[in-house]
Scaffold this motif. Structure first.
Motif, PDB file in Angstrom:
ATOM      1  N   ALA A 190       0.975  -1.241   0.079  1.00 15.12           N
ATOM      2  CA  ALA A 190       0.184  -0.016   0.064  1.00 15.12           C
ATOM      3  C   ALA A 190       1.020   1.260   0.168  1.00 15.12           C
ATOM      4  CB  ALA A 190      -0.695   0.130   1.208  1.00 15.12           C
ATOM      5  N   GLY A 191       1.972   1.267   0.870  1.00 12.73           N
ATOM      6  CA  GLY A 191       2.717   2.222   0.972  1.00 12.73           C
ATOM      7  C   GLY A 191       3.473   2.644  -0.329  1.00 12.73           C
ATOM      8  N   LEU A 192       3.912   1.709  -0.964  1.00  6.35           N
ATOM      9  CA  LEU A 192       4.593   1.759  -2.135  1.00  6.35           C
ATOM     10  C   LEU A 192       3.886   2.145  -3.591  1.00  6.35           C
ATOM     11  CD1 LEU A 192       6.809  -1.466  -2.365  1.00  6.35           C
ATOM     12  CD2 LEU A 192       7.640   0.958  -2.096  1.00  6.35           C
ATOM     13  N   LEU A 193       2.668   1.742  -3.376  1.00  6.37           N
ATOM     14  CA  LEU A 193       1.622   2.079  -4.309  1.00  6.37           C
ATOM     15  C   LEU A 193       1.324   3.519  -4.151  1.00  6.37           C
ATOM     16  CD1 LEU A 193      -0.066   1.252  -6.819  1.00  6.37           C
ATOM     17  CD2 LEU A 193      -2.212   0.481  -5.314  1.00  6.37           C
ATOM     18  N   LEU A 194       0.963   3.865  -3.071  1.00  9.28           N
ATOM     19  CA  LEU A 194       0.709   5.202  -2.835  1.00  9.28           C
ATOM     20  C   LEU A 194       1.851   6.351  -3.194  1.00  9.28           C
ATOM     21  CD1 LEU A 194      -1.676   7.130  -1.974  1.00  9.28           C
ATOM     22  CD2 LEU A 194      -0.975   6.583   0.213  1.00  9.28           C
ATOM     23  N   GLY A 195       2.978   5.859  -2.909  1.00 12.09           N
ATOM     24  CA  GLY A 195       4.156   6.590  -3.165  1.00 12.09           C
ATOM     25  C   GLY A 195       4.329   7.009  -4.548  1.00 12.09           C
ATOM     26  N   VAL A 196       3.976   5.860  -5.251  1.00 12.81           N
ATOM     27  CA  VAL A 196       4.195   6.085  -6.799  1.00 12.81           C
ATOM     28  C   VAL A 196       3.067   7.080  -7.316  1.00 12.81           C
ATOM     29  CG1 VAL A 196       3.842   5.129  -9.135  1.00 12.81           C
ATOM     30  CG2 VAL A 196       5.185   3.937  -7.299  1.00 12.81           C
ATOM     31  N   VAL A 197       1.841   7.082  -6.899  1.00 15.91           N
ATOM     32  CA  VAL A 197       0.779   7.995  -7.254  1.00 15.91           C
ATOM     33  C   VAL A 197       1.052   9.475  -6.649  1.00 15.91           C
ATOM     34  CG1 VAL A 197      -1.665   8.544  -6.783  1.00 15.91           C
ATOM     35  CG2 VAL A 197      -0.915   6.107  -7.156  1.00 15.91           C
ATOM     36  N   TRP A 198       1.753   9.511  -5.459  1.00 11.21           N
ATOM     37  CA  TRP A 198       1.947  10.639  -4.798  1.00 11.21           C
ATOM     38  C   TRP A 198       3.081  11.388  -5.855  1.00 11.21           C
ATOM     39  CZ3 TRP A 198       4.505  11.127   0.718  1.00 11.21           C
ATOM     40  CH2 TRP A 198       4.356  12.358   1.316  1.00 11.21           C
ATOM     41  N   ALA A 199       4.207  10.588  -6.076  1.00 10.16           N
ATOM     42  CA  ALA A 199       5.229  11.033  -7.117  1.00 10.16           C
ATOM     43  C   ALA A 199       4.800  11.768  -8.199  1.00 10.16           C
ATOM     44  CB  ALA A 199       6.251   9.871  -7.037  1.00 10.16           C
ATOM     45  N   ILE A 200       3.965  11.073  -8.799  1.00  9.64           N
ATOM     46  CA  ILE A 200       3.274  11.410 -10.123  1.00  9.64           C
ATOM     47  C   ILE A 200       2.484  12.738 -10.023  1.00  9.64           C
ATOM     48  CG2 ILE A 200       1.256  10.902 -11.908  1.00  9.64           C
ATOM     49  CD1 ILE A 200       2.309   7.996 -11.591  1.00  9.64           C
ATOM     50  N   TRP A 201       1.796  12.789  -8.879  1.00 10.34           N
ATOM     51  CA  TRP A 201       1.114  14.098  -8.564  1.00 10.34           C
ATOM     52  C   TRP A 201       1.974  15.248  -8.417  1.00 10.34           C
ATOM     53  CZ3 TRP A 201       1.201  16.896  -3.861  1.00 10.34           C
ATOM     54  CH2 TRP A 201       0.156  17.848  -3.722  1.00 10.34           C
ATOM     55  N   HIS A 202       3.165  15.142  -7.949  1.00 11.32           N
ATOM     56  CA  HIS A 202       4.161  16.220  -7.950  1.00 11.32           C
ATOM     57  C   HIS A 202       4.599  16.991  -9.156  1.00 11.32           C
ATOM     58  CE1 HIS A 202       4.459  15.091  -3.860  1.00 11.32           C
ATOM     59  NE2 HIS A 202       4.847  16.258  -3.480  1.00 11.32           N
ATOM     60  N   LEU A 203       4.431  16.132 -10.337  1.00 13.30           N
ATOM     61  CA  LEU A 203       5.084  16.399 -11.581  1.00 13.30           C
ATOM     62  C   LEU A 203       4.803  17.921 -12.234  1.00 13.30           C
ATOM     63  CD1 LEU A 203       4.871  13.065 -13.572  1.00 13.30           C
ATOM     64  CD2 LEU A 203       6.804  14.088 -12.176  1.00 13.30           C
ATOM     65  N   PRO A 204       3.582  18.313 -12.203  1.00 18.13           N
ATOM     66  CA  PRO A 204       3.520  19.705 -12.523  1.00 18.13           C
ATOM     67  C   PRO A 204       4.118  20.790 -11.920  1.00 18.13           C
ATOM     68  CG  PRO A 204       1.185  18.703 -12.548  1.00 18.13           C
ATOM     69  CD  PRO A 204       2.381  17.749 -11.667  1.00 18.13           C
ATOM     70  N   LEU A 205       4.744  20.623 -10.729  1.00 16.04           N
ATOM     71  CA  LEU A 205       5.418  21.496 -10.100  1.00 16.04           C
ATOM     72  C   LEU A 205       6.817  21.846 -10.700  1.00 16.04           C
ATOM     73  CD1 LEU A 205       4.520  20.169  -6.357  1.00 16.04           C
ATOM     74  CD2 LEU A 205       3.718  22.301  -7.453  1.00 16.04           C
ATOM     75  N   PHE A 206       7.203  20.955 -11.352  1.00 20.55           N
ATOM     76  CA  PHE A 206       8.588  21.246 -12.162  1.00 20.55           C
ATOM     77  C   PHE A 206       8.515  22.128 -13.431  1.00 20.55           C
ATOM     78  CE2 PHE A 206       9.241  16.855 -10.187  1.00 20.55           C
ATOM     79  CZ  PHE A 206      10.489  16.925  -9.893  1.00 20.55           C
ATOM     80  N   PHE A 207       7.114  22.652 -13.483  1.00 19.71           N
ATOM     81  CA  PHE A 207       6.961  23.388 -14.754  1.00 19.71           C
ATOM     82  C   PHE A 207       6.622  24.924 -13.916  1.00 19.71           C
ATOM     83  CE2 PHE A 207       6.683  19.124 -16.151  1.00 19.71           C
ATOM     84  CZ  PHE A 207       7.539  19.182 -17.075  1.00 19.71           C
ATOM     85  N   ILE A 208       6.445  24.871 -12.829  1.00 16.01           N
ATOM     86  CA  ILE A 208       5.950  26.177 -12.104  1.00 16.01           C
ATOM     87  C   ILE A 208       7.364  27.050 -11.652  1.00 16.01           C
ATOM     88  CG2 ILE A 208       4.300  27.308 -10.472  1.00 16.01           C
ATOM     89  CD1 ILE A 208       2.603  24.760 -10.609  1.00 16.01           C
ATOM     90  N   THR A 209       7.510  28.136 -12.150  1.00 18.61           N
ATOM     91  CA  THR A 209       8.700  28.907 -11.560  1.00 18.61           C
ATOM     92  C   THR A 209       8.547  29.240 -10.388  1.00 18.61           C
ATOM     93  OG1 THR A 209       8.682  29.876 -13.887  1.00 18.61           O
ATOM     94  CG2 THR A 209      10.111  31.070 -12.326  1.00 18.61           C
ATOM     95  N   GLY A 210       9.712  29.188  -9.458  1.00 24.15           N
ATOM     96  CA  GLY A 210       9.749  29.503  -8.215  1.00 24.15           C
ATOM     97  C   GLY A 210       9.706  28.439  -7.265  1.00 24.15           C
ATOM     98  N   THR A 211       9.273  27.142  -7.645  1.00 20.51           N
ATOM     99  CA  THR A 211       9.315  26.009  -6.887  1.00 20.51           C
ATOM    100  C   THR A 211      10.412  25.305  -6.690  1.00 20.51           C
ATOM    101  OG1 THR A 211       8.594  24.518  -8.591  1.00 20.51           O
ATOM    102  CG2 THR A 211       6.732  25.468  -7.307  1.00 20.51           C
ATOM    103  N   LEU A 212      10.641  24.542  -5.561  1.00 23.77           N
ATOM    104  CA  LEU A 212      11.583  23.776  -5.325  1.00 23.77           C
ATOM    105  C   LEU A 212      11.943  22.853  -6.572  1.00 23.77           C
ATOM    106  CD1 LEU A 212      13.935  22.502  -3.563  1.00 23.77           C
ATOM    107  CD2 LEU A 212      12.302  20.961  -2.723  1.00 23.77           C
ATOM    108  N   GLN A 213      10.873  22.171  -7.032  1.00 23.87           N
ATOM    109  CA  GLN A 213      11.057  21.410  -8.204  1.00 23.87           C
ATOM    110  C   GLN A 213      11.596  21.896  -9.472  1.00 23.87           C
ATOM    111  OE1 GLN A 213       8.294  21.762  -6.117  1.00 23.87           O
ATOM    112  NE2 GLN A 213       8.099  19.759  -4.988  1.00 23.87           N
TER     113      GLN A 213
END
Length: 295
Positions: A170-193
């Protein structure tokens, strides 16, 4: 007319709730973040900060929808939902927060020994000063991530996944989904990502850090509910911010240290009964007694 009785939820209904949670969470988060991307400018000093912040609350929006839906159907909480008395939660919150922070500190020290950057709190002190002091720093670290995400990921999605999977799966599966959820942050200027860049070692390693974090927060949730998972999330995020973690060596060490700690904790908690998923044919009393709360 007689009122409807409260019924237990079948695995199929748990899966249905997960689909609803995921749809609402991703639609709201990615929708707001796409608006932030379209507006342009840094989230530190432009109107894009508003949709950026609102997008971070996507998991909470998802949790609210699932809670309302479950209430209307008059279903019991999932069997692995955890709620403890305040005194019991407080007994776990501080040790888990310290443990989470210690994983990042240990990783930074290990990276130093491996030739990475020296451990320093200089940038962290500057960050606290820029934000306005320790209290605003603490509040910002608490809201941005722990409070805006944990009621959804751990408080809502995790117990429903546990109806079909063990803690590790359950932790691994949710971790993968959680990681994918973060992806748009890599394209928002000023974020850590965005500072890391998606196609970079830092970007890849950041995505990987989410996996052991999901295991640690899942472990914390099973120990003392959402308050404990919030503490772990806060401890990791605040320590990373204070150490100004940007080196791929440090990020790689965080992945390694947190993975070892998470696997050790899951192996040490040898309550096999607690680790098993609960299916529809489980004894009704087990479902009722272990389901003291539901998001």
């Amino acid at each position: 007319m007689k009122g409807k009785s409260v019924t237990s939820a079948t695995p199929l209904r748990h899966k249905s709730s997960l689909v609803v949670f995921g749809a609402v969470t991703f639609a709201t988060s990615w929708g707001f973040w796409l608006i932030a991307i379209a507006l342009g400018g840094s989230v530190k000093n432009s109107p894009s900060v508003i949709p950026y912040v609102l997008g971070g609350f996507g998991p909470v929006f998802g949790a609210i929808v699932v809670r309302v839906r479950r209430s209307r159907r008059r279903e019991l909480a999932p069997a692995h939902t955890v709620r403890l008395r305040l005194s019991m939660r407080l007994c776990w919150v501080l040790p888990l927060l310290v443990m989470a922070s210690a994983t990042v500190l240990a990783a930074a020290l290990l990276a130093d020994r491996l030739g990475g950057p020296a451990l320093s709190f200089a940038e962290g002190r500057n960050l606290i000063s820029d934000i306005g002091g320790p209290v605003p720093f603490f509040v910002s670290m608490l809201v941005a991530g722990p409070l805006s995400e944990e009621p959804g990921w751990r408080g809502t999605a995790y117990p429903r996944l546990r109806a079909s999977f063990g803690r590790l799966q359950a932790g691994l599966l949710l971790g993968v989904v959680w990681a994918i959820w973060h992806l748009p942050l890599f394209f928002i200027t000023g974020t850590l990502q965005a500072g890391f860049g998606l196609i970079s070692w830092n970007g890849v390693l950041f995505v990987l850090t989410v996996i052991p974090m999901a295991l640690l927060t899942g472990y914390a949730y099973e120990r003392a509910g959402v308050a404990a998972s919030i503490a772990v999330h806060l401890g990791v995020n605040a320590t990373i911010a204070l150490l100004d973690v940007k080196s791929p060596v440090v990020l790689a060490c965080i992945v390694a240290v947190q993975t070892i700690v998470a696997i050790t904790l899951l192996a040490w908690q040898r309550d096999r009964g607690a680790d098993l998923p609960v299916h529809a044919d489980s004894h009704p009393r087990q479902i009722v007694t272990s389901s003291t709360e539901a998001p």
